[in-house]
Design a protein around this motif. Structure first.
Motif, PDB file in Angstrom:
ATOM      1  N   MET A 107       0.970  -1.048  -0.349  1.00  0.00           N
ATOM      2  CA  MET A 107      -0.324  -0.239  -0.237  1.00  0.00           C
ATOM      3  C   MET A 107       0.650   1.162   0.311  1.00  0.00           C
ATOM      4  O   MET A 107       1.978   1.435   0.926  1.00  0.00           O
ATOM      5  CB  MET A 107      -0.631  -0.131   1.102  1.00  0.00           C
ATOM      6  N   SER A 108       0.744   2.412  -0.640  1.00  0.00           N
ATOM      7  CA  SER A 108       1.200   3.119  -1.115  1.00  0.00           C
ATOM      8  C   SER A 108       1.050   4.388   0.335  1.00  0.00           C
ATOM      9  O   SER A 108       0.774   4.115   1.493  1.00  0.00           O
ATOM     10  CB  SER A 108       0.929   4.459  -1.854  1.00  0.00           C
ATOM     11  N   ASN A 109       2.256   4.958   0.776  1.00  0.00           N
ATOM     12  CA  ASN A 109       2.371   6.127   1.602  1.00  0.00           C
ATOM     13  C   ASN A 109       1.533   6.820   1.912  1.00  0.00           C
ATOM     14  O   ASN A 109       0.374   6.832   3.458  1.00  0.00           O
ATOM     15  CB  ASN A 109       3.424   6.917   1.856  1.00  0.00           C
ATOM     16  N   ALA A 110       0.181   6.751   1.407  1.00  0.00           N
ATOM     17  CA  ALA A 110      -1.089   7.493   1.804  1.00  0.00           C
ATOM     18  C   ALA A 110      -2.173   7.110   2.122  1.00  0.00           C
ATOM     19  O   ALA A 110      -3.022   6.855   3.352  1.00  0.00           O
ATOM     20  CB  ALA A 110      -1.686   7.671   0.347  1.00  0.00           C
TER      21      ALA A 110
ATOM     22  N   LEU B 263      -1.043   3.959   4.397  1.00  0.00           N
ATOM     23  CA  LEU B 263      -0.523   4.158   5.878  1.00  0.00           C
ATOM     24  C   LEU B 263      -0.813   5.542   6.824  1.00  0.00           C
ATOM     25  O   LEU B 263      -1.261   4.999   7.770  1.00  0.00           O
ATOM     26  CB  LEU B 263       0.821   3.468   5.862  1.00  0.00           C
ATOM     27  N   CYS B 264      -1.020   6.228   6.394  1.00  0.00           N
ATOM     28  CA  CYS B 264      -1.294   7.730   6.226  1.00  0.00           C
ATOM     29  C   CYS B 264      -2.818   7.739   7.406  1.00  0.00           C
ATOM     30  O   CYS B 264      -3.358   7.653   8.058  1.00  0.00           O
ATOM     31  CB  CYS B 264      -1.394   8.958   5.999  1.00  0.00           C
ATOM     32  N   ALA B 265      -3.569   6.455   5.577  1.00  0.00           N
ATOM     33  CA  ALA B 265      -4.849   6.935   6.177  1.00  0.00           C
ATOM     34  C   ALA B 265      -5.289   6.145   7.366  1.00  0.00           C
ATOM     35  O   ALA B 265      -6.275   5.841   8.510  1.00  0.00           O
ATOM     36  CB  ALA B 265      -5.542   6.508   5.008  1.00  0.00           C
ATOM     37  N   TYR B 266      -4.954   4.661   7.470  1.00  0.00           N
ATOM     38  CA  TYR B 266      -4.401   3.906   8.489  1.00  0.00           C
ATOM     39  C   TYR B 266      -4.026   4.429  10.387  1.00  0.00           C
ATOM     40  O   TYR B 266      -4.589   4.325  10.884  1.00  0.00           O
ATOM     41  CB  TYR B 266      -3.589   2.682   7.979  1.00  0.00           C
ATOM     42  N   ARG B 267      -3.099   5.102  10.107  1.00  0.00           N
ATOM     43  CA  ARG B 267      -2.577   6.050  11.666  1.00  0.00           C
ATOM     44  C   ARG B 267      -3.642   6.932  11.577  1.00  0.00           C
ATOM     45  O   ARG B 267      -4.211   7.078  13.111  1.00  0.00           O
ATOM     46  CB  ARG B 267      -1.348   6.468  10.976  1.00  0.00           C
ATOM     47  N   GLU B 268      -4.488   7.672  10.330  1.00  0.00           N
ATOM     48  CA  GLU B 268      -5.420   8.595  10.964  1.00  0.00           C
ATOM     49  C   GLU B 268      -6.864   7.839  11.708  1.00  0.00           C
ATOM     50  O   GLU B 268      -7.353   8.174  12.684  1.00  0.00           O
ATOM     51  CB  GLU B 268      -5.855   9.555   9.898  1.00  0.00           C
ATOM     52  N   VAL B 269      -7.046   6.442  10.779  1.00  0.00           N
ATOM     53  CA  VAL B 269      -8.268   6.071  11.665  1.00  0.00           C
ATOM     54  C   VAL B 269      -7.476   5.474  13.059  1.00  0.00           C
ATOM     55  O   VAL B 269      -9.044   5.841  14.012  1.00  0.00           O
ATOM     56  CB  VAL B 269      -8.347   4.917  10.567  1.00  0.00           C
ATOM     57  N   LEU B 270      -6.659   4.889  13.178  1.00  0.00           N
ATOM     58  CA  LEU B 270      -6.274   4.537  14.896  1.00  0.00           C
ATOM     59  C   LEU B 270      -6.486   5.638  15.628  1.00  0.00           C
ATOM     60  O   LEU B 270      -7.118   5.685  16.794  1.00  0.00           O
ATOM     61  CB  LEU B 270      -4.821   3.828  15.109  1.00  0.00           C
ATOM     62  N   ARG B 271      -6.048   6.815  14.866  1.00  0.00           N
ATOM     63  CA  ARG B 271      -5.835   8.016  16.326  1.00  0.00           C
ATOM     64  C   ARG B 271      -7.569   8.326  16.294  1.00  0.00           C
ATOM     65  O   ARG B 271      -7.543   8.912  17.481  1.00  0.00           O
ATOM     66  CB  ARG B 271      -5.640   9.829  15.655  1.00  0.00           C
ATOM     67  N   LEU B 272      -8.081   8.079  14.883  1.00  0.00           N
ATOM     68  CA  LEU B 272      -9.491   8.838  15.847  1.00  0.00           C
ATOM     69  C   LEU B 272     -11.092   7.566  16.632  1.00  0.00           C
ATOM     70  O   LEU B 272     -11.518   7.769  17.509  1.00  0.00           O
ATOM     71  CB  LEU B 272     -10.429   8.608  14.319  1.00  0.00           C
ATOM     72  N   VAL B 273      -9.773   5.758  15.949  1.00  0.00           N
ATOM     73  CA  VAL B 273     -10.289   5.055  17.202  1.00  0.00           C
ATOM     74  C   VAL B 273     -10.126   5.381  18.581  1.00  0.00           C
ATOM     75  O   VAL B 273     -11.173   5.395  19.125  1.00  0.00           O
ATOM     76  CB  VAL B 273      -9.486   4.056  16.658  1.00  0.00           C
TER      77      VAL B 273
END
Length: 89
Positions: A1-4, A6-16
């Motif tokens: 998966m691209s950098n975008a 991985l960044c999206a995954y991190r953002e989702v985990l922050r929201l969780v």
């Protein structure tokens, strides 16, 4: 998966982390499973669709639990992660 992605995954985990404590394990697992299932995306259009889906689902979950407007701003960052690929849809 691209950098975008991985960044999206991190953002989702922050929201969780903003969700009620008893719901966090479920949504963290749900997010991980979805990102793992789509980790081999190569086409920009596919990635843009995944980022839009992450934004839509995140916004819905935040709304479901009446999470504050600051979290909505954080969710909106998911829209921008795809660069020009999915913003605005």
């Amino acid at each position: 998966m691209s950098n975008a992605g991985l960044c999206a995954y991190r953002e989702v985990l922050r929201l969780v982390r903003r969700l009620p404590a008893e719901t966090r394990p479920y949504y963290a697992k749900y997010a991980r499973e979805n990102f793992v299932n789509y980790r081999d995306l190569s086409a920009d259009d596919d990635l843009a669709a995944l980022l839009r889906r992450a934004y839509t689902h995140s916004s819905w979950v935040l709304s479901k639990y009446s999470i504050d407007a600051e979290s909505e701003k954080a969710a909106a960052r998911l829209k921008n992660l795809g660069g020009g690929h999915g913003a605005g849809q």
